[in-house]
Write an enzyme that holds these catalytic residues in place. Structure first.
Site, short mmCIF file in Angstrom:
data_model
loop_
_atom_site.label_atom_id
_atom_site.label_comp_id
_atom_site.label_asym_id
_atom_site.label_seq_id
_atom_site.Cartn_x
_atom_site.Cartn_y
_atom_site.Cartn_z
CE LYS A 152 45.15 12.96 -9.97
NZ LYS A 152 44.47 11.72 -10.08
CD GLU A 160 48.87 11.11 -9.30
OE1 GLU A 160 48.53 10.03 -9.81
OE2 GLU A 160 48.16 12.12 -9.31
CE1 TYR A 205 39.61 6.25 -16.09
CE2 TYR A 205 41.51 4.81 -16.38
CZ TYR A 205 40.70 5.57 -15.57
OH TYR A 205 40.96 5.64 -14.23
#
Ligand code: FAD
Ligand code: NAD
Length: 404
Positions: free
Chosen positions: A378, A172, A15
């Site tokens: 999300k 998650e 990222y």
């Protein structure tokens, strides 16, 4: 290219590295600097989707983006190689297959799993690190199902999936597992009640420090779909077939053991002689390494203090992308002899998925979201990143649109 131009080398196409490179291309004219991006693979991957690859709920190809599809190779020199060390004195990056000099360096090599020296963890547990480790986890889980009915006396423990660490990654991941396990049971003719999904957390509650209502919601939702939680349960050791947990050394057995108990910055920081705080470099306000005029450290490699709360900001993609904006602006400022800006974190909230259709989190100034609205948010966040990186075309190719 003109070799007299200053050379900016970006290490790691995650990222932070991808967005820094993108911003540099936007902020600088081609004659102002040569930009070089170095990455282990010829693809960038969405680290935030890795738990889905590990659970087999997403095709790994959706998670990978060829770097040359979103970064113009005529503008940026792309080098696909592994960084071994940064030699600060000579301003050289040592790669596995060559060397590269720099005038300005951006280190954005991401995280490595931290096992905190727990006995057996490196040898016996799987880690959610990158696409390859996650594909390995899913293949292993599927193999446990495939072989179950071929055994004369099948061992139910072999079907159990044990996840060490109840932070966001662990939670998650079990959220994806509750979606996938029924599918695997059907495919391999296994009774669902035989498959345990167990999450083990050392703190009194999963997701320590997060909003209590949201944590309670996540726990209820996952428990109702068959996840077992062991809280206040510190993992002492990892063995071939499970964890040894708590002061009374309880043995918890499983055929698949995954450790999601923590992360640290890339070990290249240690190799390169940076002074570290818990495996990361405590950067100055402008995101440069202390005492280094021309080295920026971003993303999960950087320890950035939240001065108001007296603790570091958690390592997130959200932060890494914001680091990239500040870093690219500061590189331009350095080239133009202008003052550098300080990094200011803009907290947009935290949302966690609990499988495909459920989630929870906070957005903007603390508004809480639960269920489908959180799961939708999300996906919006994920698609927004794709839009920033590669515009609408990338959103259409790689985005998440699965209806509920
Ligand atoms: P990364 O994105 O990890 O990128 C590092 C890059 O460097 C990779 O391309 C890697 O291949 C490359 N690299 C590494 N070592 C070398 C080397 N030696 N040589 C060459 N290249 C190398 N954060 C959020 O904000 N929201 C979320 O929903 C979220 N979900 C997450 C889910 C999971 C399963 C995980 C594990 C993390 C999640 N995070 C989330 C945290 C977030 O993914 C990280 O904070 C973020 O990826 C950090 O970005 P980065 O650019 O520093 O590193
Ligand atoms: P983490 O450090 O946030 O969580 C690790 C968990 O493991 C902690 O709850 C810790 O108490 C537990 N643990 C540590 N040692 C243990 C032991 N011996 N026994 C049992 N439990 C133990 O790590 P993570 O979950 O991988 O997250 C890394 C970063 O990525 C964090 O900043 C997180 O916020 C971010 N992230 C964000 C999202 C999201 O925003 N949706 C999703 C995943 C990760």
């Amino acid at each position: 290219m003109n070799s007299k131009k200053p050379r900016i080398v970006v290490l790691g196409a995650g990222y932070a590295g991808m967005m820094t490179t993108k911003r540099l291309c936007q902020n600088l004219a081609p004659e102002e600097a040569e930009i070089v991006l170095v990455n282990k693979h010829n693809y960038h991957y969405q680290t935030t989707w890795l738990h889905e690859v590990a659970a087999g709920t997403i095709n790994p190809n959706q998670v990978r983006i060829m770097i040359s599809d979103v970064i113009n190779p005529n503008r940026v020199r792309l080098i696909y190689d592994t960084v071994a060390k940064v030699n600060k004195e000579d301003q050289v990056v040592e790669l596995e297959n060559s060397e590269l000099s720099y005038d300005y360096l951006v280190i954005s090599l991401g995280f490595e799993t931290n096992t905190f020296g727990i006995k057996g963890m490196e040898d016996h547990a799987f880690f959610i690190n990158d696409i390859d480790t996650c594909r390995e986890i899913y293949s292993h889980i599927e193999y446990q199902f495939a072989k179950y009915n071929t055994q004369e006396n099948p061992d139910d423990d072999s079907l159990a999936i044990l996840v060490g660490g109840g932070g966001f990654t662990g939670i998650e991941f079990v959220g994806e597992l509750v979606e996938k396990v029924p599918e695997l049971c059907k495919k391999y003719d296994v009774d669902r009640s035989k498959v345990r999904i167990i999450n083990v957390e050392a703190a009194p509650s999963i997701m320590p420090g997060f909003d209590k209502d949201l944590v309670a919601y996540a726990k209820d939702s996952l428990q109702s779909r068959g996840v077992e939680f062991m809280e206040n349960a510190k993992i002492q050791e990892c063995t071939e077939d499970g964890f040894v947990v708590g002061d009374d050394h309880e043995k918890v057995k499983a055929g698949t053991v995954v450790w999601t108990g923590g992360v640290k910055g890339s070990s290249i920081l240690t190799e390169s002689g940076f002074e570290l705080t818990k495996g990361k470099v405590t950067v100055d306000g402008d995101l440069r390494a202390p005492g280094e005029e021309n080295i920026f450290i971003l993303g999960d490699c950087a320890w950035v203090m939240n001065k108001e709360e007296g603790r570091p900001y958690p390592p997130t993609a959200q932060s890494a992308m914001q680091h990239a904006d500040t870093c690219a602006a500061n590189l331009r400022a350095l080239l133009h002899n202008e003052p550098l800006e300080s990094f200011v974190f803009d907290d947009k909230g935290t949302v966690a998925s609990l499988g495909v259709t459920d989630g929870m989190g906070t957005v903007f100034s603390g508004t809480k979201l639960y269920g489908k609205s959180a799961a939708t948010m999300k996906k919006v966040v994920d698609n927004r990143y794709l839009f920033l990186l590669g515009g609408p075309k990338l959103v259409l190719r790689k985005g998440k649109f699965r209806p509920f």
